[in-house]
Design a protein around this motif. Structure first.
Motif, PDB file in Angstrom:
ATOM      1  N   HIS A 103      39.283  49.364  31.948  1.00 46.69           N
ATOM      2  CA  HIS A 103      40.129  50.457  31.460  1.00 46.69           C
ATOM      3  C   HIS A 103      41.211  49.955  30.502  1.00 46.69           C
ATOM      4  O   HIS A 103      42.392  50.266  30.640  1.00 46.69           O
ATOM      5  CB  HIS A 103      40.784  51.213  32.624  1.00 46.69           C
ATOM      6  N   SER A 104      40.767  49.171  29.501  1.00 40.54           N
ATOM      7  CA  SER A 104      41.681  48.632  28.484  1.00 40.54           C
ATOM      8  C   SER A 104      42.864  47.906  29.115  1.00 40.54           C
ATOM      9  O   SER A 104      44.028  48.092  28.735  1.00 40.54           O
ATOM     10  CB  SER A 104      42.186  49.770  27.572  1.00 40.54           C
ATOM     11  N   ASP A 105      42.548  47.101  30.103  1.00 41.15           N
ATOM     12  CA  ASP A 105      43.516  46.236  30.787  1.00 41.15           C
ATOM     13  C   ASP A 105      44.514  47.003  31.650  1.00 41.15           C
ATOM     14  O   ASP A 105      45.567  46.473  32.007  1.00 41.15           O
ATOM     15  CB  ASP A 105      44.279  45.359  29.784  1.00 41.15           C
ATOM     16  N   SER A 150      30.023  47.297  32.703  1.00 44.49           N
ATOM     17  CA  SER A 150      29.041  47.349  31.618  1.00 44.49           C
ATOM     18  C   SER A 150      29.739  47.329  30.262  1.00 44.49           C
ATOM     19  O   SER A 150      30.912  47.679  30.128  1.00 44.49           O
ATOM     20  CB  SER A 150      28.165  48.598  31.744  1.00 44.49           C
ATOM     21  N   GLN A 151      28.992  46.926  29.250  1.00 45.53           N
ATOM     22  CA  GLN A 151      29.563  46.749  27.921  1.00 45.53           C
ATOM     23  C   GLN A 151      30.118  48.051  27.364  1.00 45.53           C
ATOM     24  O   GLN A 151      31.115  48.046  26.637  1.00 45.53           O
ATOM     25  CB  GLN A 151      28.470  46.194  26.992  1.00 45.53           C
ATOM     26  N   ASP A 152      29.495  49.187  27.712  1.00 47.69           N
ATOM     27  CA  ASP A 152      29.983  50.479  27.243  1.00 47.69           C
ATOM     28  C   ASP A 152      31.051  51.070  28.149  1.00 47.69           C
ATOM     29  O   ASP A 152      31.552  52.171  27.902  1.00 47.69           O
ATOM     30  CB  ASP A 152      28.831  51.470  27.068  1.00 47.69           C
ATOM     31  N   GLY A 153      31.413  50.355  29.210  1.00 49.02           N
ATOM     32  CA  GLY A 153      32.449  50.821  30.110  1.00 49.02           C
ATOM     33  C   GLY A 153      32.037  51.933  31.040  1.00 49.02           C
ATOM     34  O   GLY A 153      32.879  52.519  31.730  1.00 49.02           O
ATOM     35  N   ALA A 196      32.353  53.980  36.421  1.00 45.36           N
ATOM     36  CA  ALA A 196      33.546  53.189  36.142  1.00 45.36           C
ATOM     37  C   ALA A 196      34.782  54.036  35.880  1.00 45.36           C
ATOM     38  O   ALA A 196      35.900  53.519  35.891  1.00 45.36           O
ATOM     39  CB  ALA A 196      33.303  52.268  34.945  1.00 45.36           C
ATOM     40  N   ASP A 197      34.613  55.347  35.654  1.00 46.51           N
ATOM     41  CA  ASP A 197      35.758  56.222  35.424  1.00 46.51           C
ATOM     42  C   ASP A 197      36.192  56.946  36.695  1.00 46.51           C
ATOM     43  O   ASP A 197      37.384  57.046  36.991  1.00 46.51           O
ATOM     44  CB  ASP A 197      35.438  57.244  34.334  1.00 46.51           C
ATOM     45  N   LYS A 218      22.484  46.770  26.189  1.00 45.37           N
ATOM     46  CA  LYS A 218      22.208  47.563  24.997  1.00 45.37           C
ATOM     47  C   LYS A 218      21.677  48.950  25.326  1.00 45.37           C
ATOM     48  O   LYS A 218      22.149  49.958  24.797  1.00 45.37           O
ATOM     49  CB  LYS A 218      21.201  46.816  24.108  1.00 45.37           C
ATOM     50  N   TYR A 219      20.693  49.021  26.219  1.00 47.49           N
ATOM     51  CA  TYR A 219      20.082  50.298  26.573  1.00 47.49           C
ATOM     52  C   TYR A 219      20.371  50.708  28.010  1.00 47.49           C
ATOM     53  O   TYR A 219      20.216  51.876  28.373  1.00 47.49           O
ATOM     54  CB  TYR A 219      18.562  50.245  26.359  1.00 47.49           C
ATOM     55  N   GLY A 220      20.749  49.767  28.861  1.00 48.27           N
ATOM     56  CA  GLY A 220      21.078  50.087  30.240  1.00 48.27           C
ATOM     57  C   GLY A 220      19.910  50.570  31.068  1.00 48.27           C
ATOM     58  O   GLY A 220      20.095  51.268  32.060  1.00 48.27           O
TER      59      GLY A 220
END
Length: 312
Positions: free
Chosen positions: A121-123, A162-165, A181-182, A204-206
């Motif tokens: 979450h952006s640190d 994950s890379q896309d958060g 994650a949210d 990339k595709y998950g």
């Protein structure tokens, strides 16, 4: 970057396995290593009661932070300004790398010995797990308080955002779980064939994930169904860590047998190819060789997925 029991973490080329350099300075086993976002600095946590920050290009020690017990985990913040550490002391510390001489900020005491740490979450949020109890604890950076615990039956040995958060991937006992994650709800939970120590979602595709553990094999699974699609055999000891490369073209596994193996991801599915071509404006097929390639480079083992056993 690899952590090893002989106190000297090593940096290697992620594509070839070529040795780049060894970071010398610790006096005890290195439990955790990481690179910052730009791969300009490295950090390590050790049984010598220190966490160190290194110049990743020269190998010079930039900072050494003293602790009162073994440092099991360390992680750079996304903006690379902060270093998070945790370990046997049951304390999470945040070091300001712009003011390394300043005392670290300590958040509320962890309920158990810290196994792993991460940022999200952006640190604004910290993740931690314990060696002796289940659950992933989410900490609010501003208040320093635990805001939520994601319950698991066994201690969480691996956690990855994950890379896309979008997801958090965790491994506990013989289970791999995926969390929102949210909102932190459980999205998927799959039982594994053995006790797993680490899992990683394809960035990339998950659509697939990998897992490794006590049975010494690195398995590939379908994210949507949990079906096993490939089984990589070659390690001669339990697999302690698995991770996809940032582009998803390969993945690495680290084992108690003293080797790291790099496995090439298999050919894209028709659906993936369509997405890839649409994104790149290109035509034609993606060609990935499945000819078996195996070579040793100073204890670093590289293999392509031609060595894997595809599930029938």
């Amino acid at each position: 970057m690899t952590s090893i029991a002989d106190s000297s973490p090593m940096l290697r080329n992620g594509e070839t396995g070529d040795w780049i350099g060894t970071f010398e300075g610790h006096k005890g086993a290195v439990w955790s290593v990481c690179l910052d976002t730009n791969a300009l600095r490295a950090a390590s946590g050790s049984a010598d009661f220190t966490a160190k920050v290194w110049n990743a290009l020269t190998g010079d020690i930039l900072h050494s932070f003293e602790h009162k017990h073994i440092v099991r985990a360390c992680a750079f913040s996304e903006d690379t300004r902060l270093l998070l550490t945790g370990g046997i002391e049951k304390v999470l510390r945040i070091y300001d790398l712009n003011r390394p001489e300043a005392p670290p900020r300590e958040v509320d005491k962890s309920p158990g010995s810290v196994r792993m740490v991460s940022w999200m979450h952006s640190d604004q949020t910290l993740l931690s797990s314990c060696t002796d109890m289940g659950g992933v604890r989410l900490w609010d950076v501003r208040s320093g308080k635990i805001v939520q615990t994601l319950e698991t039956k066994s201690p969480v040995t691996s956690a990855e955002v994950s890379q896309d958060g979008r997801y958090m991937t965790t491994a506990d006992g013989s289970t791999v779980k995926f969390w929102d994650a949210d909102h932190f709800g459980l999205v998927k939970s799959y039982n594994m064939p053995c006790t797993v120590e680490s899992a990683s979602l394809e960035p990339k595709y998950g659509n697939k994930f990998i897992a490794g553990g006590e049975d010494m094999w690195v398995r590939v699974f379908d994210f949507h169904t949990g079906d096993e699609t490939a089984c990589n055999k070659g390690h001669h000891g339990p697999v302690h860590c698995v991770r996809f490369s940032p582009g998803g073209e390969s993945y690495a596994s680290g084992s108690e047998d003293g080797t790291i193996r790099i496995w090439q991801t298999g050919p894209l599915t028709d659906h993936e190819e369509t997405k890839s071509h649409a994104a790149n404006g290109s035509v034609g097929k993606v060609k990935v060789s499945v000819e078996e390639v195996s070579q040793k480079i100073g204890g670093f083992h590289i293999a392509e997925e031609g060595k894997t056993k595809e599930k029938e």
